[in-house]
Design a protein around this motif. Sequence first.
Motif, PDB file in Angstrom:
ATOM      1  N   ASN A  17      83.613  -5.241  17.338  1.00 40.47           N
ATOM      2  CA  ASN A  17      82.813  -5.833  16.261  1.00 40.47           C
ATOM      3  C   ASN A  17      82.942  -7.350  16.242  1.00 40.47           C
ATOM      4  OD1 ASN A  17      81.452  -3.752  14.366  1.00 40.47           O
ATOM      5  ND2 ASN A  17      83.468  -2.857  14.721  1.00 40.47           N
ATOM      6  N   HIS A  18      84.153  -7.847  16.518  1.00 36.87           N
ATOM      7  CA  HIS A  18      84.367  -9.296  16.575  1.00 36.87           C
ATOM      8  C   HIS A  18      83.556  -9.904  17.717  1.00 36.87           C
ATOM      9  CE1 HIS A  18      86.422 -13.134  16.166  1.00 36.87           C
ATOM     10  NE2 HIS A  18      86.666 -13.117  17.470  1.00 36.87           N
ATOM     11  N   ALA A  19      83.573  -9.233  18.875  1.00 35.95           N
ATOM     12  CA  ALA A  19      82.815  -9.731  20.024  1.00 35.95           C
ATOM     13  C   ALA A  19      81.315  -9.713  19.746  1.00 35.95           C
ATOM     14  CB  ALA A  19      83.139  -8.891  21.264  1.00 35.95           C
ATOM     15  N   PHE A  20      80.843  -8.665  19.044  1.00 34.71           N
ATOM     16  CA  PHE A  20      79.410  -8.595  18.763  1.00 34.71           C
ATOM     17  C   PHE A  20      79.009  -9.662  17.747  1.00 34.71           C
ATOM     18  CE2 PHE A  20      75.651  -6.386  16.758  1.00 34.71           C
ATOM     19  CZ  PHE A  20      74.802  -6.638  17.818  1.00 34.71           C
ATOM     20  N   ALA A  21      79.896  -9.957  16.797  1.00 34.05           N
ATOM     21  CA  ALA A  21      79.608 -11.038  15.846  1.00 34.05           C
ATOM     22  C   ALA A  21      79.462 -12.357  16.585  1.00 34.05           C
ATOM     23  CB  ALA A  21      80.714 -11.119  14.798  1.00 34.05           C
ATOM     24  N   ALA A  22      80.365 -12.603  17.565  1.00 31.06           N
ATOM     25  CA  ALA A  22      80.267 -13.823  18.366  1.00 31.06           C
ATOM     26  C   ALA A  22      79.007 -13.817  19.216  1.00 31.06           C
ATOM     27  CB  ALA A  22      81.506 -13.954  19.263  1.00 31.06           C
ATOM     28  N   PHE A  23      78.632 -12.640  19.729  1.00 30.62           N
ATOM     29  CA  PHE A  23      77.418 -12.509  20.521  1.00 30.62           C
ATOM     30  C   PHE A  23      76.186 -12.857  19.682  1.00 30.62           C
ATOM     31  CE2 PHE A  23      73.762 -10.007  21.880  1.00 30.62           C
ATOM     32  CZ  PHE A  23      73.704 -10.269  23.239  1.00 30.62           C
ATOM     33  N   LYS A  24      76.121 -12.333  18.465  1.00 33.22           N
ATOM     34  CA  LYS A  24      74.969 -12.614  17.601  1.00 33.22           C
ATOM     35  C   LYS A  24      74.876 -14.111  17.276  1.00 33.22           C
ATOM     36  CE  LYS A  24      76.033  -9.477  14.449  1.00 33.22           C
ATOM     37  NZ  LYS A  24      75.919  -8.647  13.224  1.00 33.22           N
ATOM     38  N   GLU A  25      76.034 -14.719  17.034  1.00 33.58           N
ATOM     39  CA  GLU A  25      76.046 -16.155  16.731  1.00 33.58           C
ATOM     40  C   GLU A  25      75.533 -16.969  17.911  1.00 33.58           C
ATOM     41  OE1 GLU A  25      79.301 -19.644  15.606  1.00 33.58           O
ATOM     42  OE2 GLU A  25      79.835 -17.523  15.364  1.00 33.58           O
ATOM     43  N   ALA A  26      76.003 -16.626  19.116  1.00 36.48           N
ATOM     44  CA  ALA A  26      75.567 -17.357  20.315  1.00 36.48           C
ATOM     45  C   ALA A  26      74.094 -17.100  20.607  1.00 36.48           C
ATOM     46  CB  ALA A  26      76.423 -16.949  21.510  1.00 36.48           C
ATOM     47  N   ASN A  27      73.629 -15.862  20.395  1.00 42.81           N
ATOM     48  CA  ASN A  27      72.229 -15.558  20.659  1.00 42.81           C
ATOM     49  C   ASN A  27      71.315 -16.241  19.651  1.00 42.81           C
ATOM     50  OD1 ASN A  27      70.266 -14.037  22.245  1.00 42.81           O
ATOM     51  ND2 ASN A  27      69.922 -12.852  20.374  1.00 42.81           N
ATOM     52  N   ASP A  28      71.752 -16.305  18.379  1.00 43.72           N
ATOM     53  CA  ASP A  28      70.961 -17.034  17.374  1.00 43.72           C
ATOM     54  C   ASP A  28      70.852 -18.510  17.743  1.00 43.72           C
ATOM     55  OD1 ASP A  28      70.612 -14.719  15.933  1.00 43.72           O
ATOM     56  OD2 ASP A  28      72.227 -15.122  14.510  1.00 43.72           O
ATOM     57  N   GLU A  29      71.952 -19.057  18.265  1.00 42.65           N
ATOM     58  CA  GLU A  29      71.936 -20.458  18.708  1.00 42.65           C
ATOM     59  C   GLU A  29      70.957 -20.639  19.865  1.00 42.65           C
ATOM     60  OE1 GLU A  29      75.079 -23.826  20.454  1.00 42.65           O
ATOM     61  OE2 GLU A  29      75.788 -21.825  19.838  1.00 42.65           O
ATOM     62  N   ARG A  30      70.967 -19.703  20.801  1.00 42.88           N
ATOM     63  CA  ARG A  30      70.040 -19.765  21.942  1.00 42.88           C
ATOM     64  C   ARG A  30      68.592 -19.694  21.476  1.00 42.88           C
ATOM     65  NH1 ARG A  30      67.215 -16.110  25.153  1.00 42.88           N
ATOM     66  NH2 ARG A  30      67.848 -14.446  23.719  1.00 42.88           N
ATOM     67  N   LEU A  31      68.287 -18.776  20.550  1.00 42.42           N
ATOM     68  CA  LEU A  31      66.922 -18.632  20.053  1.00 42.42           C
ATOM     69  C   LEU A  31      66.463 -19.888  19.321  1.00 42.42           C
ATOM     70  CD1 LEU A  31      67.083 -14.943  18.739  1.00 42.42           C
ATOM     71  CD2 LEU A  31      65.978 -15.764  20.826  1.00 42.42           C
ATOM     72  N   ALA A  32      67.383 -20.504  18.560  1.00 41.23           N
ATOM     73  CA  ALA A  32      67.036 -21.738  17.852  1.00 41.23           C
ATOM     74  C   ALA A  32      66.730 -22.852  18.840  1.00 41.23           C
ATOM     75  CB  ALA A  32      68.189 -22.139  16.930  1.00 41.23           C
ATOM     76  N   GLN A  33      67.480 -22.910  19.940  1.00 42.30           N
ATOM     77  CA  GLN A  33      67.229 -23.933  20.954  1.00 42.30           C
ATOM     78  C   GLN A  33      65.886 -23.716  21.647  1.00 42.30           C
ATOM     79  OE1 GLN A  33      70.651 -23.614  23.478  1.00 42.30           O
ATOM     80  NE2 GLN A  33      71.995 -24.755  22.081  1.00 42.30           N
ATOM     81  N   ILE A  34      65.543 -22.439  21.867  1.00 41.27           N
ATOM     82  CA  ILE A  34      64.246 -22.145  22.485  1.00 41.27           C
ATOM     83  C   ILE A  34      63.109 -22.614  21.588  1.00 41.27           C
ATOM     84  CG2 ILE A  34      62.706 -20.259  23.159  1.00 41.27           C
ATOM     85  CD1 ILE A  34      65.169 -18.762  24.173  1.00 41.27           C
TER      86      ILE A  34
END
Length: 407
Positions: A17-34
């Motif tokens: 769950n901790h890893a998935f929380a970090a994954f969601k945070e990084a993916n949200d950052e990627r989507l914002a950059q796109i």
Amino acid sequence: MSSIEIKSGAEIVADLNHAFAAFKEANDERLAQIETRMGADVVTEDKLARIDQSLDETKSRLDRLALDLARPRLGGAAPTDHSEREHKSAFNTYMRAGETNGLKALEAKAMSRTSGPDGGYLVPTPAEKDILSRLAKLSPIRAIASVQEISTQSLRRAYSTTGPAAGWVAEADPRPQTANQQIADMNFPAMELYAMPAATQALLDDAVVDIEQWIADEVQVAFAEQEGAAFILGDGVNKPKGFLAYATVADASWTWGNVGYVATGVSAAFAATNPSDALFNLVYALRAGYRQNGKFVMGRRAQSLVRQFKTTTGDYIWAPPASADGSATLMNFPVVEAEDMPDPAANSLSIAFGDFERAYVVVDRVGIRVLRDPYSAKPYVLFYTTKRVGGGVQNFEAIKLLKFGVS
């Protein structure tokens, strides 16, 4: 001297769950950059890839723990039936010393037609059940399909391709003839699957070693790997027929005998905009009666792609397991990870969705046999272990595929 940390199921679930929380945070950052830069930062992409790999590794640890916890232990309880105790004792003597008289007498008494000096000897019934139980945990499709035991060479089944003939009528009205019912004759032969573990005589002479336990440990992974591949990709020649080996058609043109598919609309990928629409189309291509027991089957690469998808409200549609013996979910449906599912590529059928208990049947012929061979690989003793298993699609309505293609 450093000690190896052994984590409990709850701790591994927390890590996931901790890893998935970090994954969601990084993916949200990627989507914002796109959205702001017309492209994601390389550093962010690399970070997301590393977290995604960590998710896979943690999920694998959780899967291994679940298997260990669920694995039955052979020899834990002594057989209660007198004939079972006799068979266990005779089998143990045969495995250790090659003495066959006891087994011959018992199997002649039982009039077993599935054993003999040429074909080997049946393992005791408790051991056979435990091996099959282990396979149900290790083989992903066996775990979700229906399993039918037979004592003959094949399972034959009549299936109505049009549903039973029926109609409404008043109590006193004549009963008009309904349309003719279409019946399909389906045949699922059991093919021979084998493994050949080797042991030293010193191992066999060791009274502490549980021979049935040892055989089960040696053959379970070999059997599970072969089954797992055949139930998905097998061509039906001397092996079960996998659900990806049947003819496939676009779901709009589906007919009985074919497996229907829904296309992503893009070759080798999901669509750039609203990519999860293809998954929703896949789910709703299945009739409601099958959908309620639906499960996704996919490989690791396909799962890493769908982890990134969100709904219009911003919620991720993939979720990690809630417990050590649970499974990840996609759109609230269980996800079964099968290594033999093809990775996304041009026109690949990389994701399946269906009610696999009704869609696919695994056929087990009763009896697992062992033939002792002390001559072929001296100084080792080989144990030629065989089981007969078949499989195939029994209901073509209950499964749909996602094709990574334009149409």
